[in-house]
Design an enzyme around this catalytic site. Structure first.
Site, PDB file in Angstrom:
ATOM      1  N   THR A   1      48.125  35.154  32.303  1.00  0.00           N
ATOM      2  CA  THR A   1      49.112  35.780  33.281  1.00  0.00           C
ATOM      3  C   THR A   1      49.019  34.920  34.554  1.00  0.00           C
ATOM      4  O   THR A   1      48.126  34.549  35.123  1.00  0.00           O
ATOM      5  CB  THR A   1      48.472  37.198  33.927  1.00  0.00           C
TER       6      THR A   1
ATOM      7  N   SER B   1      43.459  43.550  28.557  1.00  0.00           N
ATOM      8  CA  SER B   1      43.492  42.960  29.829  1.00  0.00           C
ATOM      9  C   SER B   1      42.075  42.321  30.004  1.00  0.00           C
ATOM     10  O   SER B   1      40.977  42.931  29.652  1.00  0.00           O
ATOM     11  CB  SER B   1      43.758  43.986  30.994  1.00  0.00           C
TER      12      SER B   1
ATOM     13  N   LYS C   1      52.597  34.621  30.776  1.00  0.00           N
ATOM     14  CA  LYS C   1      53.224  35.458  31.270  1.00  0.00           C
ATOM     15  C   LYS C   1      53.604  35.543  32.636  1.00  0.00           C
ATOM     16  O   LYS C   1      52.832  34.985  33.560  1.00  0.00           O
ATOM     17  CB  LYS C   1      52.301  36.683  30.922  1.00  0.00           C
TER      18      LYS C   1
ATOM     19  N   HIS D   1      55.883  41.713  35.761  1.00  0.00           N
ATOM     20  CA  HIS D   1      54.950  42.571  36.180  1.00  0.00           C
ATOM     21  C   HIS D   1      55.102  43.997  36.449  1.00  0.00           C
ATOM     22  O   HIS D   1      54.642  44.624  37.240  1.00  0.00           O
ATOM     23  CB  HIS D   1      53.627  41.996  37.516  1.00  0.00           C
TER      24      HIS D   1
ATOM     25  N   TYR E   1      43.049  36.811  33.284  1.00  0.00           N
ATOM     26  CA  TYR E   1      43.473  36.372  34.797  1.00  0.00           C
ATOM     27  C   TYR E   1      42.611  35.080  34.851  1.00  0.00           C
ATOM     28  O   TYR E   1      41.223  35.605  34.867  1.00  0.00           O
ATOM     29  CB  TYR E   1      43.006  37.615  35.414  1.00  0.00           C
TER      30      TYR E   1
END
Length: 386
Positions: free
Chosen positions: A179, A129, A260, A284, A153
């Protein structure tokens, strides 16, 4: 080929010498013990979902609406669970999904590195992440021979997005996962009740704090004024992406690019037309939007729309049989989220390895008993709606 199911014989033989598994085998027991072992605010962040958590619960329960049809006279002493993904030969069809607070779940507070070390030991890739305790370069240094993927992100600052992707490329990551469903946090009553938002406390932001582009936005370095750096992060974190942004996202890297959060067939088709290399079907884990549909029920439509493009999947996976069902529907690889976080909380690297071995053993033995020697033998006809 590895028979992952042999893990059960290891457990039984150890029991002959009075040695039982240190960590639970069943996921629900593992979850209960892990959530009791970590601070309540962190437990709410890891286990909590959106709204009344009905979508989160549906993700898990929906797997029980599908049954696996057993076939006989197809036994094989060796099963093949390996897959090819973007030219990578992987020994298993599972991967570790990105978990933004995984760093905080470890007993030593460095869960991102622990997850990378578990990936190296098991051959199960990690999707790291953006929101990590440790720099992405330090995480990648522990992958060993196991490939890793970097989840982005997307910030509002395009130069920062480019910088993060370039760092991931230089660190040796093998793909970029964008994402799409978290440009704004969902309504999370558990977190709201406990005021749990680790990033607002300056936690899990090391990839930003160590980035030269981000540091250039600050009047003082993050180490001198964490609060100011954190407030700057809040200003650039969420980028409300639209289809007009896809060409720019595609231009960020020559690595395989995956999106995603894709759950609708038309979104899958449009993404593929826009040049992405893989679709990541996920809601998610029910953490971002309530009132939805179980992700596993949306997977078949996404797979049909994707054609030959690989489709990764996560959301609600708790058991080896869940893995098999998603693979039978056509998923190329299946992501594990909360279960490995619980293993990490209880046992560090060994805890993650234990969880992954349990899932793989169950999946392997299910294929053996039900007569599916290879992943290619798993097809939609393997399943029956209950």
């Amino acid at each position: 080929m590895t028979n992952f199911g042999d893990f059960q014989f290891e457990i039984y033989l150890n029991a002959l010498h009075g040695v039982l598994p240190r960590l639970p085998i069943r996921c629900e027991v593992l979850e209960a013990k892990a959530l009791a072992a970590i601070p309540p605010s962190l437990a709410s962040y890891v286990a909590g979902g959106c709204g009344n958590e009905r979508t989160q619960d549906l993700n898990v329960a929906a797997f029980d609406r599908w049954g696996i049809v057993p076939r006989m006279f197809r036994a094989a002493k060796k099963r093949d669970l390996s897959i090819d993904l973007f030219g990578l030969k992987l020994p298993t069809p599972i991967f570790m999904s990105p978990v933004g607070v995984i760093g905080l779940c470890a007993p030593d507070g460095h869960g991102d590195i622990a997850t990378a070390q578990a990936a190296a030991r098991t051959g199960v890739p990690m999707v790291a992440s953006t929101l990590s305790v440790d720099r992405l370069e330090d995480v990648a240094a522990h992958f060993g021979d196991t490939p890793g993927f970097f989840q982005l992100y997307t910030p509002t600052d395009r130069d920062l997005a480019q910088s993060l992707v370039q760092r991931a490329e230089a660190a040796g990551f093998k793909g970029i996962v964008i994402t799409l469903d978290t440009w704004v946090p969902g309504w999370r009553p558990r977190d709201l009740s406990s005021g749990s938002f680790p990033q607002l406390r300056g936690l899990c932001l090391e990839n930003y704090f160590s980035d030269e582009r981000f540091r250039a936005m600050l009047s003082k370095p993050p180490e001198a004024d964490v609060a100011a750096a954190t407030m700057q992060w809040t200003k650039i974190f969420g980028n409300p992406l639209t289809w007009e942004d896809l060409p720019w996202l595609r231009s960020l890297t020559k690595l395989p690019l995956l999106l995603k959060g894709i759950c609708h067939p038309e979104d899958a088709r449009r993404a593929i037309d826009g040049g992405v290399d893989g679709i990541y079907c996920s809601n998610h884990g029910g953490r971002q939007a309530n009132g939805g549909i179980a992700a596993i029920d949306l997977l078949p439509g996404v797979i049909e729309a994707a054609g030959k493009v690989p489709v990764l999947f996560d959301s609600g996976v708790r058991t080896g049989s869940d893995v098999i069902k998603a693979l039978a529907m056509g998923a190329t690889a299946v992501g594990i989220g909360r279960p490995y976080a619980y293993g990490l909380a209880l046992g560090g690297v060994d805890g993650i390895v234990h969880v992954l071995r349990c899932l793989l053993a169950e999946a392997d033995l299910l294929m053996a008993v039900d007569g599916y020697p290879t992943l290619a033998d798993l097809t939609p006809e393997t399943l029956q709606r209950l």
